[in-house]
Design a protein around this motif. Structure first.
Motif, PDB file in Angstrom:
ATOM      1  N   LEU A 232       0.833  -1.208   0.000  1.00 51.74           N
ATOM      2  CA  LEU A 232       0.000   0.000   0.000  1.00 51.74           C
ATOM      3  C   LEU A 232       0.867   1.258   0.000  1.00 51.74           C
ATOM      4  N   LYS A 233       1.955   1.207   0.736  1.00 52.79           N
ATOM      5  CA  LYS A 233       2.879   2.339   0.748  1.00 52.79           C
ATOM      6  C   LYS A 233       3.459   2.559  -0.643  1.00 52.79           C
ATOM      7  N   GLY A 234       3.798   1.470  -1.326  1.00 50.00           N
ATOM      8  CA  GLY A 234       4.323   1.583  -2.679  1.00 50.00           C
ATOM      9  C   GLY A 234       3.318   2.192  -3.637  1.00 50.00           C
ATOM     10  N   ILE A 235       2.037   1.830  -3.465  1.00 49.19           N
ATOM     11  CA  ILE A 235       0.988   2.401  -4.318  1.00 49.19           C
ATOM     12  C   ILE A 235       0.876   3.899  -4.074  1.00 49.19           C
ATOM     13  N   LYS A 236       0.939   4.302  -2.814  1.00 46.04           N
ATOM     14  CA  LYS A 236       0.816   5.716  -2.479  1.00 46.04           C
ATOM     15  C   LYS A 236       1.945   6.539  -3.085  1.00 46.04           C
ATOM     16  N   PHE A 237       3.155   5.973  -3.102  1.00 47.15           N
ATOM     17  CA  PHE A 237       4.315   6.729  -3.588  1.00 47.15           C
ATOM     18  C   PHE A 237       4.707   6.363  -5.021  1.00 47.15           C
ATOM     19  N   GLY A 238       3.847   5.599  -5.698  1.00 50.37           N
ATOM     20  CA  GLY A 238       4.019   5.399  -7.127  1.00 50.37           C
ATOM     21  C   GLY A 238       4.931   4.274  -7.549  1.00 50.37           C
ATOM     22  N   THR A 239       5.436   3.461  -6.619  1.00 45.93           N
ATOM     23  CA  THR A 239       6.317   2.356  -7.007  1.00 45.93           C
ATOM     24  C   THR A 239       5.552   1.050  -7.195  1.00 45.93           C
ATOM     25  N   GLU A 240       4.322   0.982  -6.714  1.00 50.82           N
ATOM     26  CA  GLU A 240       3.487  -0.212  -6.893  1.00 50.82           C
ATOM     27  C   GLU A 240       2.148   0.212  -7.494  1.00 50.82           C
ATOM     28  N   THR A 241       1.331  -0.767  -7.838  1.00 51.23           N
ATOM     29  CA  THR A 241       0.040  -0.478  -8.470  1.00 51.23           C
ATOM     30  C   THR A 241      -1.063  -1.313  -7.833  1.00 51.23           C
ATOM     31  N   TYR A 242      -2.303  -0.861  -8.022  1.00 55.34           N
ATOM     32  CA  TYR A 242      -3.458  -1.574  -7.474  1.00 55.34           C
ATOM     33  C   TYR A 242      -3.597  -2.964  -8.083  1.00 55.34           C
ATOM     34  N   HIS A 243      -3.345  -3.083  -9.378  1.00 51.39           N
ATOM     35  CA  HIS A 243      -3.553  -4.391 -10.006  1.00 51.39           C
ATOM     36  C   HIS A 243      -2.563  -5.434  -9.490  1.00 51.39           C
ATOM     37  N   VAL A 244      -1.361  -4.993  -9.114  1.00 54.82           N
ATOM     38  CA  VAL A 244      -0.379  -5.915  -8.523  1.00 54.82           C
ATOM     39  C   VAL A 244      -0.858  -6.379  -7.152  1.00 54.82           C
ATOM     40  N   LEU A 245      -1.403  -5.453  -6.370  1.00 57.27           N
ATOM     41  CA  LEU A 245      -1.923  -5.818  -5.053  1.00 57.27           C
ATOM     42  C   LEU A 245      -3.082  -6.801  -5.182  1.00 57.27           C
ATOM     43  N   PHE A 246      -3.992  -6.548  -6.113  1.00 55.88           N
ATOM     44  CA  PHE A 246      -5.127  -7.453  -6.307  1.00 55.88           C
ATOM     45  C   PHE A 246      -4.643  -8.842  -6.712  1.00 55.88           C
ATOM     46  N   MET A 247      -3.654  -8.903  -7.599  1.00 56.06           N
ATOM     47  CA  MET A 247      -3.130 -10.183  -8.054  1.00 56.06           C
ATOM     48  C   MET A 247      -2.456 -10.938  -6.903  1.00 56.06           C
ATOM     49  N   ARG A 248      -1.730 -10.223  -6.064  1.00 53.41           N
ATOM     50  CA  ARG A 248      -1.055 -10.853  -4.918  1.00 53.41           C
ATOM     51  C   ARG A 248      -2.082 -11.444  -3.949  1.00 53.41           C
ATOM     52  N   LEU A 249      -3.100 -10.658  -3.598  1.00 47.08           N
ATOM     53  CA  LEU A 249      -4.097 -11.143  -2.650  1.00 47.08           C
ATOM     54  C   LEU A 249      -4.905 -12.302  -3.230  1.00 47.08           C
ATOM     55  N   CYS A 250      -5.168 -12.269  -4.529  1.00 47.23           N
ATOM     56  CA  CYS A 250      -5.892 -13.386  -5.158  1.00 47.23           C
ATOM     57  C   CYS A 250      -5.097 -14.677  -5.032  1.00 47.23           C
ATOM     58  N   SER A 251      -3.788 -14.613  -5.188  1.00 44.28           N
ATOM     59  CA  SER A 251      -2.972 -15.835  -5.080  1.00 44.28           C
ATOM     60  C   SER A 251      -3.042 -16.426  -3.682  1.00 44.28           C
ATOM     61  N   TYR A 252      -3.073 -15.581  -2.654  1.00 40.01           N
ATOM     62  CA  TYR A 252      -3.177 -16.078  -1.283  1.00 40.01           C
ATOM     63  C   TYR A 252      -4.555 -16.671  -1.013  1.00 40.01           C
ATOM     64  N   ALA A 253      -5.567 -16.232  -1.784  1.00 32.71           N
ATOM     65  CA  ALA A 253      -6.911 -16.766  -1.617  1.00 32.71           C
ATOM     66  C   ALA A 253      -7.175 -17.960  -2.535  1.00 32.71           C
ATOM     67  N   GLY A 254      -6.178 -18.342  -3.330  1.00 32.75           N
ATOM     68  CA  GLY A 254      -6.348 -19.464  -4.235  1.00 32.75           C
ATOM     69  C   GLY A 254      -7.089 -19.117  -5.507  1.00 32.75           C
ATOM     70  N   LEU A 255      -7.100 -17.838  -5.877  1.00 35.49           N
ATOM     71  CA  LEU A 255      -7.787 -17.395  -7.099  1.00 35.49           C
ATOM     72  C   LEU A 255      -6.764 -17.143  -8.198  1.00 35.49           C
ATOM     73  N   HIS A 256      -7.100 -17.564  -9.405  1.00 31.99           N
ATOM     74  CA  HIS A 256      -6.242 -17.284 -10.552  1.00 31.99           C
ATOM     75  C   HIS A 256      -6.553 -15.885 -11.068  1.00 31.99           C
ATOM     76  N   CYS A 257      -5.514 -15.094 -11.252  1.00 29.62           N
ATOM     77  CA  CYS A 257      -5.685 -13.699 -11.652  1.00 29.62           C
ATOM     78  C   CYS A 257      -4.612 -13.330 -12.663  1.00 29.62           C
ATOM     79  N   ASN A 258      -4.992 -12.668 -13.734  1.00 26.88           N
ATOM     80  CA  ASN A 258      -4.063 -12.229 -14.767  1.00 26.88           C
ATOM     81  C   ASN A 258      -3.962 -10.705 -14.801  1.00 26.88           C
ATOM     82  N   GLU A 259      -2.820 -10.243 -15.267  1.00 27.93           N
ATOM     83  CA  GLU A 259      -2.593  -8.818 -15.481  1.00 27.93           C
ATOM     84  C   GLU A 259      -2.850  -8.510 -16.954  1.00 27.93           C
ATOM     85  N   ILE A 260      -3.709  -7.511 -17.219  1.00 27.20           N
ATOM     86  CA  ILE A 260      -4.058  -7.133 -18.588  1.00 27.20           C
ATOM     87  C   ILE A 260      -3.536  -5.724 -18.844  1.00 27.20           C
TER      88      ILE A 260
END
Length: 885
Positions: A232-260
């Motif tokens: 979240l800190k990375g998203i705030k300061f521009g080094t990370e993105t929301y779609h990366v966070l969503f993909m990471r959390l989906c993997s921990y929940a056992g969901l398959h997620c792709n980046e488009i």
């Protein structure tokens, strides 16, 4: 990361320093050469002027170098940030795959254990039996074989009928989001540990991301980047993105997620724009739900926490009593909320034991598709955009175009050119069930009379709850700041009305050119009463959201377009009165010398023509459509309405170029038995009129009247016309003469500082300094002319003041007596045109003090003047005033 940026910064600084030294050396050598060649011929004043010019050029070079340095550093920062984002995205994708493979392996082991434990007759248990056991244990099997992208088997509405089905999950997420979790495992256990299926897990992740408000969150410097807070800190300061966070959390929940990856019609995009490979780039996700890929855009779905604003305190007893009642009501609601929260916790315990429960928590999505869950203290609302969760592909493609056409998830993918031609729409458009009544493109061309129309249909269940508005503005950057044309606001060239569930905008542009036409919409605040008014009966204002936008192009215009009468802005017709005050139109009664007709407004009426000429002077072509707010009048007309509650009214008749007070005798109204309103209009002349109706409930404490509705009247016949005084229409200010400011001088935000008079007389000194206020967004230049003799601009040194960059100095040297003209030119720096416009002209008369009189300056075009005056060469056009002379 920081070390890399520091190294890049140092490298850029060294490059810029070398460039500065080289260019400064070239400039200095050039000055020395010119000074050496002319030093014997130059007077001291001329040497001084050359030195001033050199210092100005040096200062300008320094500014150019500094801007270049800043631009390079900005580009470097963007480049490094994108590289860091790609690196993190690749890492997360790799970790997500590893996590899913690990989950699949663990689940396979568990399946083997289940198979061995099941009672059998010596044979291996049937696969269906094992799957049923796994499902009963709330253990969905994670597959490693992914389906290719394909259109989903059903629409979003078929997955869940209403967003309220997620009330329990959303409330659970809000509670989890209050805590800062240091590990993904801990957070995901609380977030999705008790959720049985993929769609619930995806919902919980989406809501957790959209609940977090990065604007108010503060982070420690030493926080681990491989944690939820670190990301979240990375998203705030521009080094990370929301779609990366969503993909990471989906993997921990056992969901398959792709980046488009692809492009979007995001901030800065306007209808008709061409999308280049490096422009308007965007990234989103596709998550696998029940075998179908579903589209998610967390970044656009996230909204901030909204704090309820405290109302201004009043000393009046009535207001104090009202505030007291509201405070008691809020306290009661707080206690009830606490009680519901306690009941919810108890119900959760029962739920784990298999009991069904429904705690009644309110988590419905509010107007505009924004979710709204009230916390216990009733002061904070978590808002989000429901539209961007599992969006249907045919709606998602309106705003996002993937580089890989397969990820459009459409039966027939579209090209980027086709994507650009789609109408510009936003989530509000889909949330209210809007659609166009015919195929429209992003760019609409008008007829040769400047007309076009846009029609929207809304969900029939919402037709009395949706409020629309619009904005028409010039598309040309040089004119975007202009709100009107020849004294009339551009909105007055649009006729907007609503009939049943169809809202129509009939546009007639006043002049050839390009325009942007934007439609706004919102649902009446559900906190107010059913008529959309505040508790005291006065219509309350609220924010409207962009629903769609078009570019309108008018290449040629036949005839003259006149603006509509200057009535209250917005919607025409009776629908508005019904929506806000419960006023229902009953009939329109026509009267003239020969006959009387009555049209029942409750019956079906013909919709407006596609190219309604309501603005044209040809009134005979104007359709009569009372339901749409247009009434043709012969002599006199009565408009009759049914009231659902006692109201007070004020009626105003409007006509262009006529004071409304002069029209008061020609309109009157009566209220019969507090149930019927009758408005009688007898226009004094033929022409086009507007009727503004204002109202307020009789029992309202507020004495203010709100606009209820308005009609457009086209008077075609008046047997005995009455003369009424005209008022001069508003016109754009023109330059009274050749000297002084042009209209653009003020429009660009410029103003005089030292010499407010355009005529300057000098006698004591041959040098003057003229100061102008020039905004930083404006570029200026000049021309200096002497009569006769031509251009001597080298006698003027122009520079922005160091202490105040918005003050520009013109240091003028007058080499000999005579008449001079200093012409100032300007334009916007970021404007589309590179041409500068003449914005101000100074007349400078230099006469030594020994000469008592000044020689009159030859007027432009004065053929009787002697000499070859350069002011007679048509450098500037005559003003209208001079022509009349």
């Amino acid at each position: 990361m920081m070390k890399k940026r520091s190294e890049e910064n140092n490298k850029i600084s060294e490059e810029i320093k070398k460039e500065w030294e080289v260019r400064l050396k070239e400039l200095t050598e050039k000055f020395d050469r010119e000074m050496g060649k002319k030093s014997k011929k130059l007077r001291d004043s001329e040497k001084k002027l050359m030195t001033v010019n050199f210092e100005n050029q040096k200062r300008e070079l320094g500014n150019i170098i500094e801007r270049k340095k800043a631009e390079k550093k900005q580009n470097m920062t963007i480049r490094v940030r994108e590289k860091e984002q790609r690196k993190m995205a690749n890492l997360v994708e790799k970790q997500s795959q590893q996590m899913l493979q690990l989950l699949a392996a663990k689940q396979e082991e568990l399946k083997q254990e289940v198979a061995q434990e099941l009672p059998t007759n010596g044979d291996i248990a049937e696969p269906d039996v094992i799957e049923n056991v796994m499902e009963a244990l709330n253990l969905e099997v994670t597959t490693t074989e992914l389906p290719p992208p394909h259109p989903p088997s059903c629409r979003k509405k078929d997955l869940f009928s209403d967003v309220s089905v997620f009330n329990d999950i959303d409330n659970q997420v809000i509670q989890v989001a209050k805590d800062d979790h240091l590990t993904y495992t801990d957070m995901m256990e609380k977030l999705t540990g008790n959720l049985p299926n993929d769609i619930d897990k995806a919902r919980a992740i989406y809501r957790w991301i959209t609940v977090k408000d990065l604007n108010i969150m503060e982070f420690e410097e030493a926080i681990d980047s491989n944690t939820p807070l670190g990301l979240l800190k990375g998203i705030k300061f521009g080094t990370e993105t929301y779609h990366v966070l969503f993909m990471r959390l989906c993997s921990y929940a056992g969901l398959h997620c792709n980046e488009i990856k692809g492009h979007s019609k995001s901030v800065g995009y306007e209808p008709g724009m061409k999308i280049e490979p490096e422009s308007f780039q965007n990234t989103w996700n596709a998550v696998l739900i029940d075998g179908d890929w579903r589209l998610v855009q967390c970044n656009w779905g996230a909204r901030h926490l909204v704090l309820n604003k405290d109302k201004k305190k009043s000393d009046s007893p009535r207001e104090k009593e009202k505030e007291k009642r509201e405070a008691e009501k809020k306290e009661q609601e707080r206690k009830e909320a606490e009680k519901r929260e306690q009941e919810r916790k108890e119900a959760e315990k029962q739920k784990k034991e298999g009991a069904d429960e429904n705690d009644g928590e309110n988590g419905d999505a509010t107007e505009n598709g924004k979710g709204d869950e009230s916390k216990v203290n009733d002061t904070i609302r978590y808002q989000y955009d429901e539209h961007y969760f599992l969006t249907d592909p045919d709606e998602f493609i309106q705003e996002f175009w993937p580089n890989d056409p397969d990820w459009q998830l459409l039966e027939k993918p579209i090209t980027k050119e086709e994507f650009e031609q789609l109408p510009f729409v936003r989530s509000v458009f889909f949330h209210f069930g809007m659609h166009f009544d015919r195929g429209l493109k992003a760019v609409i061309e008008t007829s040769d009379r400047g007309g076009c129309d846009v029609r929207l249909k809304v969900n029939e269940k919402l037709e009395n709850d949706i409020v629309f508005f619009y904005q028409l503005r010039f598309a040309d950057k040089e004119r975007r700041h202009e709100a009107g044309y020849r004294g009339a606001y551009l909105e007055r060239f649009v006729y907007m009305t609503m009939i049943d569930n169809t809202v129509m905008f009939s546009v007639h542009v006043p002049t050839p050119g390009e325009y942007f036409f934007e439609v706004f919409a919102n649902r009446l605040d559900e906190a107010e009463d059913t008529k959309g008014t505040a508790s005291d009966g006065v219509v309350s204002s609220f924010r409207l959201k962009c629903a769609c936008k078009f570019k309108i192009v008018c290449k040629t215009l036949v005839g003259k377009m006149h603006p509509l009468p200057e009535c209250a802005a917005g919607e025409w017709g009776p629908k508005k009165g019904k929506r806000h005050f419960g006023i229902k139109a009953i009939s329109v009664k026509h009267q003239d010398k020969d006959h009387e007709t009555i049209s029942d407004d409750s019956s079906e009426t013909t919709s407006l023509k596609s190219d309604t000429e309501v603005i044209d002077t040809q009134l005979k072509d104007t359709p009569d459509n009372p339901k749409g707010g247009i009434v043709n009048v012969n002599e006199t007309v009565d408009l009759v309405f049914k009231l659902t509650k006692p109201l007070q009214f004020v009626i105003k008749l409007r006509m262009n170029s006529v004071d409304s007070k002069a029209l008061d005798p020609f309109v009157h109204h009566t209220v019969e038995n507090r149930t019927t309103l009758r408005i009688t209009v007898s226009p004094p002349q033929t022409g086009q009129y507007g009727i503004d109706v204002y109202a307020r409930p009789l029992d309202s404490h507020d004495k203010k009247l709100s606009h209820a509705f308005k009609y457009l009247l086209n008077c075609l016949k008046v047997t005995e016309p009455v003369d009424i005084p005209k008022i001069r229409p508003k016109t754009t200010t023109k330059r009274d003469s050749q000297w002084g400011p042009s209209p653009m001088f003020e429009e660009l935000g410029m103003r005089t500082v030292s010499h407010t008079d355009a005529k300057i007389e000098c006698s004591e000194s041959n040098q003057i300094t003229i100061e102008l206020f020039v905004p930083r967004s404006v570029s200026v230049s000049h021309q200096f002319l002497r009569e006769p003799g031509g251009d001597i601009r080298d006698q003027v040194a122009m520079a922005r003041q160091e202490s105040n960059p918005e003050k520009t100095l013109f240091k003028v040297n007058l080499p000999e007596t005579g008449n001079y003209m200093l012409a100032i030119y300007a334009r916007l720096r970021d404007g589309e045109t590179r041409n500068l416009s003449n914005v101000y002209n100074y007349l400078i008369v230099y006469r030594k003090s020994a000469v008592p009189e000044t020689v009159p300056l030859a007027k432009p075009g004065d053929r009787k003047s002697s000499g070859s005056s350069i002011f007679r060469k048509g450098l500037f056009k005559k003003s209208e005033k001079d022509k009349q002379k």
